[in-house]
Design a protein around this motif. Structure first.
Motif, short mmCIF file in Angstrom:
data_model
loop_
_atom_site.label_atom_id
_atom_site.label_comp_id
_atom_site.label_asym_id
_atom_site.label_seq_id
_atom_site.Cartn_x
_atom_site.Cartn_y
_atom_site.Cartn_z
N ASP A 77 0.83 -1.21 0.00
CA ASP A 77 0.00 0.00 0.00
C ASP A 77 0.87 1.26 0.00
OD1 ASP A 77 -2.25 -1.58 0.05
OD2 ASP A 77 -2.64 -1.31 2.19
N ALA A 78 1.89 1.26 0.86
CA ALA A 78 2.76 2.44 0.94
C ALA A 78 3.51 2.65 -0.37
CB ALA A 78 3.75 2.26 2.09
N SER A 79 4.02 1.57 -0.95
CA SER A 79 4.79 1.68 -2.19
C SER A 79 3.92 2.17 -3.33
CB SER A 79 5.41 0.33 -2.53
OG SER A 79 6.27 -0.11 -1.50
N ALA A 80 2.69 1.67 -3.40
CA ALA A 80 1.78 2.12 -4.45
C ALA A 80 1.45 3.60 -4.29
CB ALA A 80 0.50 1.28 -4.42
N THR A 81 1.26 4.03 -3.05
CA THR A 81 1.00 5.45 -2.79
C THR A 81 2.15 6.32 -3.28
OG1 THR A 81 -0.36 4.93 -0.85
CG2 THR A 81 0.58 7.15 -0.96
N LEU A 82 3.36 5.81 -3.15
CA LEU A 82 4.55 6.55 -3.56
C LEU A 82 4.83 6.47 -5.06
CD1 LEU A 82 6.74 5.44 -0.54
CD2 LEU A 82 6.03 7.80 -0.99
N GLY A 83 4.05 5.66 -5.77
CA GLY A 83 4.19 5.57 -7.22
C GLY A 83 5.03 4.40 -7.71
N ALA A 84 5.43 3.49 -6.82
CA ALA A 84 6.26 2.35 -7.22
C ALA A 84 5.43 1.34 -8.01
CB ALA A 84 6.87 1.68 -6.00
N ASP A 85 6.06 0.66 -8.94
CA ASP A 85 5.40 -0.37 -9.73
C ASP A 85 5.70 -1.77 -9.23
OD1 ASP A 85 3.64 0.25 -11.99
OD2 ASP A 85 5.25 1.58 -12.60
N PHE A 86 6.59 -1.89 -8.26
CA PHE A 86 6.84 -3.22 -7.67
C PHE A 86 7.47 -3.06 -6.30
CE2 PHE A 86 10.75 -2.33 -10.03
CZ PHE A 86 11.76 -2.73 -9.16
N VAL A 87 7.37 -4.13 -5.52
CA VAL A 87 8.08 -4.23 -4.25
C VAL A 87 8.96 -5.47 -4.32
CG1 VAL A 87 6.38 -2.99 -2.89
CG2 VAL A 87 6.16 -5.44 -3.15
N GLY A 88 10.25 -5.28 -4.04
CA GLY A 88 11.19 -6.39 -4.08
C GLY A 88 11.45 -6.93 -2.69
N ILE A 89 11.39 -8.26 -2.56
CA ILE A 89 11.59 -8.89 -1.25
C ILE A 89 12.52 -10.10 -1.39
CG2 ILE A 89 9.45 -8.14 -0.15
CD1 ILE A 89 8.14 -10.72 -1.02
N ASN A 90 13.00 -10.57 -0.26
CA ASN A 90 13.88 -11.73 -0.20
C ASN A 90 13.11 -13.01 -0.51
OD1 ASN A 90 12.78 -10.90 2.61
ND2 ASN A 90 13.09 -13.10 2.78
N PRO A 91 13.81 -14.15 -0.70
CA PRO A 91 13.08 -15.41 -0.90
C PRO A 91 12.14 -15.70 0.27
CG PRO A 91 15.42 -15.70 -1.40
CD PRO A 91 15.27 -14.34 -0.79
N LEU A 92 10.98 -16.22 -0.04
CA LEU A 92 9.98 -16.57 0.98
C LEU A 92 10.01 -18.06 1.28
CD1 LEU A 92 6.97 -14.41 -0.29
CD2 LEU A 92 8.74 -13.79 1.35
N HIS A 93 11.06 -18.74 0.84
CA HIS A 93 11.15 -20.19 0.98
C HIS A 93 11.07 -20.63 2.44
CE1 HIS A 93 12.46 -19.63 -3.04
NE2 HIS A 93 13.74 -19.49 -2.81
N ALA A 94 10.55 -21.85 2.62
CA ALA A 94 10.53 -22.48 3.94
C ALA A 94 11.97 -22.71 4.41
CB ALA A 94 9.78 -23.80 3.87
N THR A 95 12.29 -22.23 5.59
CA THR A 95 13.65 -22.37 6.13
C THR A 95 13.70 -23.49 7.17
OG1 THR A 95 13.18 -20.64 7.75
CG2 THR A 95 14.24 -19.97 5.70
N ALA B 165 -0.68 -10.41 -3.50
CA ALA B 165 -0.49 -10.22 -4.93
C ALA B 165 -1.69 -9.52 -5.56
CB ALA B 165 -0.24 -11.56 -5.61
N GLN B 166 -2.89 -9.92 -5.13
CA GLN B 166 -4.10 -9.28 -5.65
C GLN B 166 -4.17 -7.82 -5.21
OE1 GLN B 166 -6.48 -10.56 -7.77
NE2 GLN B 166 -7.14 -8.41 -7.76
N ARG B 167 -3.70 -7.54 -4.01
CA ARG B 167 -3.70 -6.16 -3.52
C ARG B 167 -2.80 -5.30 -4.41
NH1 ARG B 167 -5.62 -4.64 1.42
NH2 ARG B 167 -5.15 -2.48 1.98
N ALA B 168 -1.62 -5.82 -4.77
CA ALA B 168 -0.70 -5.07 -5.62
C ALA B 168 -1.33 -4.81 -6.98
CB ALA B 168 0.61 -5.84 -5.78
N GLU B 169 -2.03 -5.80 -7.52
CA GLU B 169 -2.69 -5.61 -8.82
C GLU B 169 -3.80 -4.58 -8.72
OE1 GLU B 169 -5.11 -8.26 -12.18
OE2 GLU B 169 -3.97 -9.26 -10.59
N THR B 170 -4.57 -4.66 -7.63
CA THR B 170 -5.67 -3.70 -7.44
C THR B 170 -5.13 -2.28 -7.31
OG1 THR B 170 -6.98 -5.40 -6.31
CG2 THR B 170 -7.61 -3.09 -5.94
N LYS B 171 -3.96 -2.15 -6.71
CA LYS B 171 -3.35 -0.83 -6.54
C LYS B 171 -2.72 -0.31 -7.83
CE LYS B 171 -4.00 -0.02 -2.11
NZ LYS B 171 -4.63 1.21 -1.57
N GLY B 172 -2.77 -1.10 -8.89
CA GLY B 172 -2.27 -0.64 -10.19
C GLY B 172 -0.79 -0.81 -10.41
N MET B 173 -0.14 -1.63 -9.61
CA MET B 173 1.30 -1.85 -9.79
C MET B 173 1.56 -2.63 -11.07
SD MET B 173 2.93 -2.63 -6.05
CE MET B 173 3.50 -1.25 -5.06
#
Length: 732
Positions: free
Chosen positions: A211-229, A394-402
């Protein structure tokens, strides 16, 4: 000698490279002992000359004695190509009729009949006194991209093969075709603070970050692997050494968003106190979070089972769970069984379990799964919750127009004692580790501690394990970075327990693997980024560009041999540009020499003389950095070049100048790291350390709720957005 030639021939056919050049131009020969060790780990008898000859005969003759290859990968292109599948037929059967049937994964069926002898053979060979000839079956050229099954019957034989038809290139959004340069914000999810998480960033925190990134105009948010550790081994928190690359880390679950959480009563009374204590710590307390969160999840699963008892008319929620479990099939069941066994044996690696439980197909394992059905259900329940929450993000990011949405990382390997290594022992080579030969970071080479994948076994399984990993990581992501992308071409194998200097490169079927990457990329509409840092083979980056795989360009590495920084217009278009990575100092840390302080404190410098040389080199780096930024006019002219005299505002000005520099490049993507925006001085991971540095534990200094309104964030985002919108000079 014939024996030496046989060994070299066997190694060559298995993919073991006889020599390589390191990043310094040094020439290395693979020793016969090294070849034998790698071949033995691959399952070949290479201990004696007789064993080598027998293994060589098996490898040479095997394809002739199999009617169909296990897999054939075709690529679509601008010109209509020929889909010719080789078949091997005993000469005595060449005149007999055969019938083939191709079942496509879109439901289309093709079939026909033919006699091999009606066409000229393309090759022949005699094996054990039997003559074989190789022919080609021409499949229809109108096959759609996908995974198809080819079945061949005739002459009292039945053979099957997987036919993979892949797109010409990976997926690129239409905005890329219009040469629109976009940008995003990056962070490690566990490092995100919030007012409500339980000590580490979770999917609820990620939603707020989106939400914050979309407000700032970003088209994506990059994160670390979400793999099971390795949850029961919190001393190994690295997201890049996971237990599984297919399943998700339970620590990222937002427990408070689980429907069953609302029904907790006396258990809930202690939650605010424990959660607050974990939240207030400056470093992620993995041990405390594992104990606390997994304990609460036990209660939620019990509530779910009570509300949705089996044997009765299922609720919608139960039906959704059972559908998820059926869709993920045996892979999910194996993962859940592994987790149950790991708990049973107090968290140790599976190699230390009682022998009867080390094989996932053993009767003992099957009995365990049956006798502990509730335990297995518990772990599948957690994965279902994680999948559901990630889908919502993921759906939230799409809804926010990213334009891209979530951009994640795919680790290059797994822990040897983890779930994937246990479940796929035929593909994961447990007696080997992989790493890197001598390079600029380590003159002795590096051992990354993970076991490699067997290239021939992967082919025998029609690349299904590889496709499963890609599919799992692309399912909800608009972009995925493949860590150490050179592993698609070759990987540096090291015998377990040996020095990295004793390693050798092993080739992988790059053309086939790239086809699978392209297929999954297009199917999931996911941009692919290849992390191409370190020892990069000649021509590899050109091939990536042909495949529409973006190069990963890090500011501090984009220099000429004399150390001068490359101007932004030199960066390639098919790339993502970023300032630094988790393994490198932040912008502030680099400028202040904070990483050098840590190296001296931890004794990572070889000697006082080498520490002094590192300090002198850093001073030179600062001069070159200022020169590069001055050249682009992105740095205030009064910026002091002495790090001891630099204020917080001036360090932020330096960060802003670097980000503007990168945003000015023609790279289609650029990523701004929150660590840099908030001028964090300590890097997330210090290579070469384990317990002496708080790797993968440091939290951001600013909570996620403040990101969108933070003046520093807004200033940098506005500057980057302006640069990204600025038309490029047509002469660049």
């Amino acid at each position: 000698m014939d024996a030496d030639r046989d060994l070299e021939r066997l190694a060559e056919m298995a993919g073991v490279e006889p020599r390589f050049w390191d990043i310094f131009g040094g020439y290395h020969e693979t020793t016969p002992e090294g070849m034998r060790a790698i071949l033995g780990a691959m399952g070949f008898d290479a201990r004696s000359d007789d064993g080598v000859r027998a293994s060589l005969r098996m490898l040479e003759n095997g394809p002739w004695q199999s009617v169909l290859p296990p897999v054939k990968v075709f690529r679509l292109g601008p010109a209509e190509g020929r889909f010719g599948v080789p078949i091997s037929i005993p000469d005595q059967d060449a005149s007999r009729p055969f019938r083939w049937r191709l079942v496509c994964d879109n439901g289309v069926l093709f079939e026909d009949e033919f006699r091999p002898a009606d066409a000229p053979p393309i090759d022949n060979r005699t094996v054990d006194g039997i003559g074989y000839s190789r022919y080609v079956i021409d499949l229809p050229s109108r096959i759609a991209p996908g995974y198809q099954r080819l079945r061949l019957e005739g002459a009292d034989t039945l053979s099957e093969s997987t036919i993979i038809v892949a797109p010409e290139r990976c997926y690129l959004p239409e905005s890329f075709d219009r040469n629109e340069r976009i940008w995003g914000l990056g962070t490690h999810l566990y490092a995100l603070r919030s007012a409500s998480n339980w000590g580490n960033g979770d999917f609820g925190t990620l939603t707020r970050f989106v939400d914050a990134s979309a407000t700032l105009g970003a088209d994506f948010v990059g994160i670390n692997p979400l793999h099971a550790t390795m949850l029961r081994q919190p001393s190994i928190p690295s997201p890049y050494s996971p237990s599984s690359r297919v399943f998700l880390n339970p620590l990222y679950l937002d427990v408070t968003a689980v429907p069953e959480f609302a029904g907790l009563d006396e258990v809930a009374l202690r939650i605010p106190v424990v959660a607050a204590a974990l939240r207030e710590k400056n470093h992620v307390d993995y041990e405390g979070i594992v104990e606390f969160k997994l304990g609460i999840l036990r209660h939620l699963h019990a509530a779910f089972e009570t509300q949705n008892p089996s044997g009765e008319t299922p609720s919608d929620r139960r039906s959704t769970f059972e559908r998820f479990r059926a869709e993920r099939g045996s892979a999910l069941e194996r993962y859940a069984i592994y987790q149950g066994l790991k708990n049973q044996f107090k968290g140790g690696p599976w190699q230390r379990w009682p022998e009867e439980f080390r094989n996932p197909d053993s009767p003992a394992v099957q009995r365990f799964a049956k006798d502990n059905a509730d335990e297995v259900s518990y772990h599948t329940y957690i994965q279902w919750l994680l999948d559901s929450q990630l889908a919502e993000v993921a759906q939230r990011a799409e809804t926010k127009g990213m334009g891209i949405g979530l951009y994640g990382d795919l680790a290059v390997g797994v822990e040897p004692g983890g779930a994937d290594a246990w479940a796929n022992q035929g593909v994961v080579v447990g007696a080997m580790r992989f790493g890197a030969p001598p390079d600029a970071f380590n003159a002795q080479g590096q051992n990354w501690g993970n076991p490699p994948t067997h290239p021939l076994a992967l082919r025998d399984q029609a690349y299904a394990p590889f496709a499963d990993i890609l599919r799992a990581n692309m399912r909800y992501f608009g972009g995925v970075r493949i860590d150490h992308a050179m592993s698609l071409m070759r990987l540096y194998w090291i015998p377990d327990g040996a020095s990295p200097m004793d390693g050798a490169y092993v080739r992988y079927p790059m053309d086939d693997l790239l086809g699978v990457v392209a297929l999954e990329s297009v199917r999931n509409r996911c941009v692919v980024i290849g992390e191409d840092l370190g020892t990069v083979p000649d021509g590899f980056r050109d091939r990536m560009a042909e495949e529409a795989i973006l190069s990963y360009r890090v500011f501090y590495f984009e220099r000429y041999p004399n150390g001068l920084y490359k101007r932004p217009e030199i960066y390639p278009e098919l790339a993502i540009a970023t300032a630094t990575t988790h393994d490198l100092p932040t912008i502030a840390g680099h400028w202040m020499g904070r990483d050098l302080e840590w190296r001296n404190k931890l004794g990572l410098s070889e000697s006082p003389e080498s520490a002094a040389a590192e300090a002198a080199e850093r001073a030179r780096d600062r001069e070159l950095l200022i020169a590069a930024l001055d050249d682009q006019g992105t740095l205030r002219p009064d910026f002091p070049q002495c790090p001891e005299a630099t204020s917080d505002d001036q360090v932020f000005g330096l960060t802003s100048a670097v980000e503007r520099f990168l945003a000015r490049s023609p790279a289609l993507l650029t990523m701004v790291n929150l660590d840099d925006v908030f001028c964090e001085s300590d890097q997330l991971n210090m290579p070469g350390t384990t317990d002496s540095y708080p790797n993968w534990r440091r939290k951001l200094s600013v909570p996620v709720e403040s990101i969108a309104s933070d003046p520093k964030v807004r200033a940098i985002c506005r500057a980057v957005a302006d640069e990204r919108r600025r038309p490029l000079d047509p002469d660049d």
